[in-house]
Motif scaffolding. Structure first.
Motif, PDB file in Angstrom:
ATOM      1  N   CYS A 169      39.606  54.079 -27.408  1.00 17.49           N
ATOM      2  CA  CYS A 169      41.168  54.557 -26.057  1.00 17.49           C
ATOM      3  C   CYS A 169      40.522  54.267 -24.517  1.00 17.49           C
ATOM      4  CB  CYS A 169      42.043  54.949 -26.217  1.00 17.49           C
ATOM      5  SG  CYS A 169      43.299  55.439 -24.467  1.00 17.49           S
ATOM      6  N   SER A 213      42.172  55.338 -22.581  1.00 13.15           N
ATOM      7  CA  SER A 213      43.002  56.262 -21.250  1.00 13.15           C
ATOM      8  C   SER A 213      42.242  57.686 -21.750  1.00 13.15           C
ATOM      9  CB  SER A 213      44.053  56.333 -21.708  1.00 13.15           C
ATOM     10  OG  SER A 213      44.942  56.969 -20.750  1.00 13.15           O
ATOM     11  N   CYS A 214      42.239  57.953 -23.727  1.00 15.14           N
ATOM     12  CA  CYS A 214      42.048  59.282 -23.395  1.00 15.14           C
ATOM     13  C   CYS A 214      40.174  59.283 -24.043  1.00 15.14           C
ATOM     14  CB  CYS A 214      42.702  59.465 -24.526  1.00 15.14           C
ATOM     15  SG  CYS A 214      42.861  59.273 -26.397  1.00 15.14           S
ATOM     16  N   CYS A 216      48.428  54.101 -27.806  1.00  9.46           N
ATOM     17  CA  CYS A 216      47.226  54.477 -28.397  1.00  9.46           C
ATOM     18  C   CYS A 216      47.481  56.339 -29.897  1.00  9.46           C
ATOM     19  CB  CYS A 216      46.785  55.324 -27.575  1.00  9.46           C
ATOM     20  SG  CYS A 216      45.663  57.159 -27.660  1.00  9.46           S
ATOM     21  N   ASN A 254      47.185  58.630 -29.880  1.00 11.32           N
ATOM     22  CA  ASN A 254      46.424  59.973 -29.340  1.00 11.32           C
ATOM     23  C   ASN A 254      46.946  60.690 -27.997  1.00 11.32           C
ATOM     24  OD1 ASN A 254      44.681  62.283 -29.508  1.00 11.32           O
ATOM     25  ND2 ASN A 254      43.475  61.278 -28.190  1.00 11.32           N
ATOM     26  N   CYS A 255      46.267  59.183 -27.020  1.00 12.95           N
ATOM     27  CA  CYS A 255      47.277  59.609 -26.066  1.00 12.95           C
ATOM     28  C   CYS A 255      48.324  58.292 -25.198  1.00 12.95           C
ATOM     29  CB  CYS A 255      46.580  59.536 -24.499  1.00 12.95           C
ATOM     30  SG  CYS A 255      46.247  58.032 -24.625  1.00 12.95           S
TER      31      CYS A 255
END
Ligand SMILES: [Zn+2]
Ligand SMILES: [Zn+2]
Lengths: 317, 280, 280, 317
Positions: free
Chosen positions: C26, C28-29, C45, C47-48
């Motif tokens: 990802c 972003s994270c 995502c 996760n984030c």
């Protein structure tokens, strides 16, 4: 302390006694029953003789339900729509689609806030031109799909100020009136709180005009009238009386079609009950209006407004 | 004595010459000028060009072809549906306004020609309770629009109004809805409506009929706005620019089509009307 | 090799599973995440919560009821009316875009159901020459609107476009006029049109069909604007605020009805559509 | 010095000779006549082989007549109307009523300026949303009174900038297209100079599209195309050629209905002659369109735009 506050205090005391009553070994039932009867009698006396000014205060009561409160209680599946498509989204006007007992309707409401923050967002319920134009857009959308339009009026007035004039608030109101005059779908307007002059009628030209019992509809606030006409800011009670702004009086004058009853003490004493009464009235009027073809509807709306006004006929000489 | 009290309705006759004193001093330049010369000059000071206030009759005279006016108003006058009294009973205010202006109400309505084009024209009288719109003005405006449709001629409305006839309360508000409703018929019938805004065009008159012209012309110097400076100051205490609600402000913000000097207003109207009507 | 070069037109079939590597990082994270999980999570995502780009097919899958899609597009593809060549011939660009996306053009058009409500839906593919509107996109949009009228179902258009298909010159410009013209028929027939703006909705797509929805919904994170930042910088060198042409900017300026997170988009559409169609 | 400048210099010299010729004792008549013939021949050669880029320069020539110039030469009694009624009056768009050979028409033109001051007022001919909405208002006015609409296109493009986006320029253009698609009165659009992309078509959806011979109509400026597509700002000539933006080429492509001839050297060489040619074309097309009923007009306009575009048909498989 006002009479209303005294009664509210009594109500609180009764509640406290009722709590006590639940405890073992104390039986206050008969005392409580007598106090409750007394309270109801006092309320009835107080509210059956409400002065115009007292109604003004009820119409503006901070606990009074606002447009979104009624929308939540009366309609299902409210889907809010935003923006005038031109330059802004005025949050003093709430618009959207919703279902009223199964029928999709367009809802347009003027929205006040309770907290300072909310009031900043809602501009104290004073719509800007963008708000009136958002309403106009939703009316046109409703017309396209033959959705009836329900408007809920609750504003001290259109927002007065530089930005409003720069965006031609005069045009915004005028063209709304023109639009509503020829909208090919039923329109029902209800004054739920304050009906503040041009700012109110800008969403108030309708096939049926309803008012909640303690709502007001006026060309000017009693404070404004006292200051301008009586040149004395203190004479608000006199002004409120002279302005003929209460629902029962406007019904007598045949300007509105129905007074929707409120619970004793005002709508805020029992919002669901008030909402139920309003829903009942809306459904009744809507079912009548939906019997009419668009042309019949427009003709009857036209005739209503063409004929409105009171004047004396003179001898032509 | 109220001149319309006895229910006899006098139609407006422009041919009657009002008697008046010979001279007046111009408030703008300070010169002594012949009243007659001012009058013949559209109430514009022949010395400095300042505009003096025009009564509705004077305004009519300045806009239409001489001798073409015929009063077609309905024989009605203000009632007092709310039995309204502030510092004075409403009927008393009406009487005083009638005496002061010689008019039955705050609007004159007639047929006339402008540059030989037949029209129906309404002119508001600001001196009649601030040109405010009550039931009578609403009815006369609607009557005028219906006459314009019947005669297939353009409708001209010259506004000069503070807005609300507060003394008629809800009936005033409903006049806003009424005139806007009837105005839609002009559109459907293809009858042109020229709105002329003069000093001042404000409040509910601006927020209804005056803003609904196919073409909107403002006289130079007109005040055009919805909420008065005082209301704005009392409500939100906002700082306002110098040109606030002036003719130039309205033009810059797209509210009106043109700003026209008083001396050109008649010619402009004629030119504009000729584009809407078959000529020859 | 251009997959549509041989004039055989493959209809879009959502049931085919694309093969792909198992993991991705990802942006972003920074976490490594299962591609499959991202895919099942609307390309968000897990996760984030960052949104990854959706292809038109993925977008379709995320909005409609599973298995409900039927390609109803016209069997057409981009021509080269101007024989346009810049650094590369236009036909070559089309071929490359077809190979890259597996689509015949920059739009998928089909019938489907959303929350069991039948609709006609068009989805633009940004990876196909920036989702730009050429003659084919214009024609497919019009065809979609006509099918919606014929079937008496709502029309949904999901925009993701840089605007102009410059290589078709005047024909692109005329598509703006074309889609706006056919859109008027939806209105006359009382067929609802929901415009969904995703990243990015700009240029001539914004200035025609995308802005003409009865209701306009923007996906969270959408860029919405007419002129690109670069054009503005080159033309007038104006300082632009940080939120310029964001979803929030569009909402604040009244251009759109709602901003909706990707994960709620399908439900919102269902809720909205149900208000337009008789249910039960 | 460009070829055109050389010819202009020659023209000046001939004028000077002609002055001399008026003086006593000098007869240059035959020399002047030969020079004039030469000049005409050179002009013809130069302008009959104009490259696309040369036409772009002509379309943008600072001496080229602008909308108000044509309005003054073609129409009588032009009465300018101002304002969008919403929030502004954009002077990059000029609107009004006027008479075209006796028929009242609505005129909408994009207006450039010549001096710096004029260009500030006219925003270099780049309309703001307020300008497009003013145009829309005038279209609706025209429809109400069945006045044909004549639009004159001359813009580098819609104004790009913060205020334009804040006022939803996208909506302004889109709703104009929608409005023009169903306007129940004839519409004739003429590109008189630059037809700059969406900013041009926003007043260009019409029953007839005309172009002056040296006008251009393009999705992007050659400079923009060179920078973006060729990644080389210098390749404007190549871009201009690739964009197919000239009037003769667009006529070949059947997108426009007529190329209105300009004098040798461009419209600015003889504005009255150009205006006369345009007036002639407008009258011809208008008289044809006025034969149609509103419904026929709308159908033919609908069919025109429904059918526009070039694509390949594939075998469905
Ligand atoms: Zn003076
Ligand atoms: Zn992540």
């Amino acid at each position: 302390m006002s009479d209303e506050q005294t009664l509210d205090l009594l109500e609180t005391k009764i509640k406290e006694l009722r709590e006590l009553n639940k405890m073992d070994g104390i039986d206050l039932s008969s005392e409580i029953a007598r106090l409750e009867a007394k309270l109801t009698a006092l309320r009835k006396e107080l509210y059956s003789n409400l002065s115009e000014w007292e109604r003004v205060k009820l119409a503006r009561h901070p606990a009074r339900p606002y447009a979104l409160d009624y929308i939540g209680m009366i309609f299902e599946d409210f889907y809010e729509l935003h923006g005038d498509r031109l330059s802004g989204d005025d949050q003093a006007v709430v618009t959207g689609l919703a279902r009223l007992d199964g029928t999709t309707v367009a809802v347009i409401g003027q929205q006040k806030g309770r907290s300072m923050e909310e009031n900043k967002l809602r501009n104290f319920g004073m719509p800007r031109p963008q708000g009136y134009r958002k309403a106009r857009r939703i009316m046109r959308l409703a017309e396209r799909f033959s959705f009836p339009v329900i408007t809920l009026i609750d504003t001290p007035g259109a927002y007065p100020g530089l930005a409003a004039e720069e965006n031609n608030v005069g045009e915004a109101i005028a063209v709304n009136l023109e639009t509503m005059a020829r909208l090919r779908t039923p329109i029902i307007s209800t004054v739920i709180g304050e009906g503040g002059s041009g700012g109110a009628i800008a969403i108030g030209l309708a096939d049926r005009i309803l008012m909640l019992e303690n709502a007001i509809y006026s060309v000017i606030s009693p404070e404004g009238a006292a200051a301008i006409l009586w040149k004395d800011k203190e004479r608000v009670r006199e002004a409120a009386a002279a302005l003929n702004l209460t629902a029962p009086r406007l019904y007598e004058l045949k300007v509105i079609d129905e007074v929707v009853p409120e619970p004793l003490g005002g709508a805020h004493k029992d919002p669901p009950k008030t909402a139920a009464a309003l829903k009942d009235a809306l459904l009744r009027h809507l079912s009548e209006l939906m019997e009419l073809s668009p042309d019949e509807l427009l003709k009857s709306r036209y005739d209503r407004y063409r004929g409105i006004g009171r004047y004396r006929t003179l001898t032509d000489k | 004595m109220a001149i319309f009290k006895d229910k006899n309705y006098f139609r407006v006759d422009l041919s009657k010459e009002p008697d008046e004193s010979l001279w007046m001093r111009c408030k703008s330049c300070g010169e002594l000028v012949f009243k007659r010369r001012i009058r013949e000059n559209n109430n514009i000071c022949p010395n400095c060009g300042a505009y003096f206030f025009l009564t509705a009759k004077e305004r009519l005279e300045s806009l239409i072809d001489e001798g073409s006016f015929v009063d077609i108003s309905k024989p009605i006058m203000d009632d007092d549906p709310l039995e309204f009294t502030d510092t004075k009973p409403y009927p008393k205010r009406i009487e005083e306004a009638q005496e002061k202006t010689g008019l039955a109400s705050a609007i004159i309505l007639g047929s006339a020609t402008v540059s030989e084009i037949p029209v129906v024209i309404g002119v508001m009288e600001f001196q009649f309770i601030g040109g405010s719109m009550g039931s009578v003005m609403g009815e006369q405006i609607c009557h005028g629009m219906e006459e314009a449709i019947r005669r297939r001629v353009p409708f001209i409305l010259v506004s000069s109004s503070g807005g609300a006839r507060v003394q008629e309360g809800i009936f005033y508000l409903m006049q806003m809805a009424k005139v806007a409703t009837v105005r839609t018929r002009l559109a459907e019938e293809g009858i042109p409506f020229i709105s002329v805004m003069t000093y001042p065009t404000t409040g509910g008159v601006l927020a209804s009929i005056a803003s609904l012209g196919d073409v909107i012309i403002a006289e130079k110097g007109a005040t055009i706005g919805f909420a008065g400076r005082r209301v704005i100051k009392d409500t939100i205490a906002e700082e306002l620019p110098e040109n606030f609600q002036t003719d130039a402000f309205a033009l810059a913000h797209g509210a009106i089509d043109r700003v026209v000097p008083r001396e050109d207003l008649k010619d402009e109207l004629g030119k504009l009307l000729s584009l809407f009507v078959e000529v020859g």
